[in-house]
Design a protein around this motif. Structure first.
Motif, PDB file in Angstrom:
ATOM      1  N   ARG A  34       0.834  -1.199   0.000  1.00 21.79           N
ATOM      2  CA  ARG A  34       0.000   0.000   0.000  1.00 21.79           C
ATOM      3  C   ARG A  34       0.876   1.260   0.000  1.00 21.79           C
ATOM      4  NH1 ARG A  34       2.569   2.053   3.132  1.00 21.79           N
ATOM      5  NH2 ARG A  34       2.621   1.937   5.392  1.00 21.79           N
ATOM      6  N   CYS A 177       1.766  -1.748  15.508  1.00 19.70           N
ATOM      7  CA  CYS A 177       1.235  -0.960  14.378  1.00 19.70           C
ATOM      8  C   CYS A 177      -0.246  -0.651  14.558  1.00 19.70           C
ATOM      9  CB  CYS A 177       1.433  -1.739  13.082  1.00 19.70           C
ATOM     10  SG  CYS A 177       0.544  -3.301  13.045  1.00 19.70           S
ATOM     11  N   ILE A 179      -4.050   0.160  12.358  1.00 13.70           N
ATOM     12  CA  ILE A 179      -4.876  -0.704  11.510  1.00 13.70           C
ATOM     13  C   ILE A 179      -4.755  -0.366  10.015  1.00 13.70           C
ATOM     14  CG2 ILE A 179      -6.939   0.765  11.814  1.00 13.70           C
ATOM     15  CD1 ILE A 179      -6.911  -3.082  11.424  1.00 13.70           C
ATOM     16  N   ASP A 181      -2.557  -0.376   7.519  1.00  7.35           N
ATOM     17  CA  ASP A 181      -1.949  -1.203   6.469  1.00  7.35           C
ATOM     18  C   ASP A 181      -2.788  -2.445   6.186  1.00  7.35           C
ATOM     19  OD1 ASP A 181      -0.049   0.705   6.733  1.00  7.35           O
ATOM     20  OD2 ASP A 181       1.436  -0.572   7.714  1.00  7.35           O
TER      21      ASP A 181
HETATM   22  C1  GLA Z   1       3.212   1.951   9.729  1.00  7.50           C
HETATM   23  C2  GLA Z   1       2.137   1.302  10.581  1.00  7.50           C
HETATM   24  C3  GLA Z   1       0.767   1.936  10.316  1.00  7.50           C
HETATM   25  C4  GLA Z   1       0.825   3.466  10.421  1.00  7.50           C
HETATM   26  C5  GLA Z   1       2.001   4.016   9.591  1.00  7.50           C
HETATM   27  C6  GLA Z   1       2.186   5.501   9.782  1.00  7.50           C
HETATM   28  O1  GLA Z   1       2.992   1.672   8.377  1.00  7.50           O
HETATM   29  O2  GLA Z   1       2.059  -0.081  10.318  1.00  7.50           O
HETATM   30  O3  GLA Z   1      -0.183   1.416  11.215  1.00  7.50           O
HETATM   31  O4  GLA Z   1       0.888   3.886  11.741  1.00  7.50           O
HETATM   32  O5  GLA Z   1       3.216   3.367   9.924  1.00  7.50           O
HETATM   33  O6  GLA Z   1       1.104   6.212   9.290  1.00  7.50           O
END
Ligand code: GLA
Length: 396
Positions: A34, A177, A179, A181
């Motif tokens: 993504r 992390c 949600i 992604d």
């Molecule tokens: C990583 C995390 C996402 C988000 C991004 C920043 O990709 O996995 O959950 O926080 O950083 O926007």
């Protein structure tokens, strides 16, 4: 022959090499990476994000086994050989490297009470650049969950798949992390971004009508280290900001606050650091709202301007950018045909996403390559983003 078929034929011959030539029950799946257009580092603050799925991602060939073993190999890490685990005794094992991501998914699905009475042989191949912040881990997680769900007819919705994949990454892999992604990789639609409210999980598929423009992804090719600890430190600072704000107003997340309300509450912040992180989150929410209005009304100039502002805030307030990302964003600013650019993903390296006129792509690439290599000694890579749909069976 097109690229997809070459990938498939190569994967099948490798599958036969690593497993055997009984390929009658093979299924092939694809899960995208993504690129986030705006709304950075606010998914875990209950904010709005606007990612889209791209045609770079992870492919898998999968075949059921008769026993409860799972055997997995990735063509990206062929030297590591086949990893093996049993569905009856899954445990995180640092020596199993990338395999911990799909293994975590098997673990999570069983932890939820589903009985998996047999395992699989799986061969993966990814064309996402490694460590580029385009979500290769979420891609393989959602891919694995989608395949198990289909095979066992577990009845999970795409949203369930996103949530269980995030839980697995949080709890099994220890990466805190948000949600964004997993949700976008499970749910996105071709030629659309997804505008996701991470507080309510309500979403809207927004057509990406870019006319004469396209999205360029520019990879810094910078080696990133310690991203997880810096990421977790940002989350802690945001939690401190929320805690302080809650003394004045009960909030479920920082992003519930309007910029106007925030101005009256800034003195509650316990430190300069917490102030800056919270300021970014409140204002990034506002920028994402404005950018989505601009996109829906076809105002690409305004959309590009919000991208630049988002980058500046990530640079100065959230402090997750780095010289390499800043050089790429800044080098494009004066060029005609470039409407906006920003770092995308967690930061500290990884990629920039830029909105570039189709007729100026070559000039853009040449200019960025020259300036960037002069200043850093690194060579950037360029990808024209092809906006794709979420994970599922691969149809070439
Ligand atoms: C990583 C995390 C996402 C988000 C991004 C920043 O990709 O996995 O959950 O926080 O950083 O926007």
């Amino acid at each position: 022959m097109d690229g997809g078929r070459i990938v498939k034929e190569n994967m099948i011959s490798k599958f036969i090499e690593y497993f055997d030539d009984n390929i009658d029950n093979l299924a092939m799946y694809f899960s995208p990476g993504r690129v986030n257009l705006i709304g950075e580092h606010i998914d875990y603050n209950g904010g709005l994000v606007m990612p889209c799925a791209i045609n770079l991602g992870t492919y898998a060939l999968i075949r059921p086994r008769l026993d409860r073993e799972v055997h997995m190999i990735s063509l990206n890490f062929e030297d590591q050989g086949i990893y093996r685990f049993n569905l009856g005794s899954i445990e995180y094992d640092i020596a199993m490297d990338w395999c911990n991501y799909p293994m975590g998914i098997f673990n999570e699905i069983q932890r939820m009470g589903n009985v998996l009475d047999h395992g699989f042989d799986v061969l993966f191949f990814g064309d996402l650049p490694n460590g580029a912040g385009l979500s290769s881990s979420a891609s393989i997680e959602v891919l694995t969950a989608t395949m198990i769900n289909d095979h066992y007819a577990l009845g999970f919705s795409k949203k369930d798949i996103a949530l269980l994949s995030q839980r697995s990454e949080n709890q099994f892999n220890g990466v805190n992390c948000g949600i964004m992604d997993q949700f976008s990789i499970a749910m996105c639609e071709k030629d659309h971004a997804i505008l996701l409210d991470c507080n309510t999980l309500e979403y809207d598929h927004v057509p990406l009508e870019l006319g004469e423009y396209l999205l360029m992804i520019v990879n810094t090719n910078k080696k990133r280290g310690l991203v997880d600890s810096a990421y977790n430190a940002r989350r802690i600072a945001c939690d401190l900001g929320l805690k302080a704000l809650n003394e004045a107003k009960p909030l479920s997340g920082i992003c519930e606050l309007t910029p106007k309300e925030w101005l009256t509450l800034t003195e509650l912040m316990p430190s300069e650091e917490v102030y800056k992180r919270t300021h970014h989150a409140v204002m990034e929410q506002y920028r994402t709202q404005q950018a989505s209005i601009a996109l829906k009304s076809g105002d690409l100039m305004a959309f590009g301007e919000w991208m630049y502002r988002s980058h500046d805030s990530l640079r100065y307030h959230f402090e997750v950018s780095c010289d390499e990302l800043d050089i790429i964003v800044d080098a494009g600013r004066p060029l005609s045909g470039v409407l906006g650019a920003r770092m995308t993903g967690a930061g500290f390296g990884g990629c920039v996403v830029a909105l570039v006129h189709k007729a100026h792509v070559e000039d853009y690439e040449n200019h960025i390559r020259r300036v960037y290599t002069d200043q850093t000694g690194l060579v950037p890579s360029f990808y024209k983003a092809v906006i794709s749909s979420g994970a599922g069976v691969w149809h070439e």
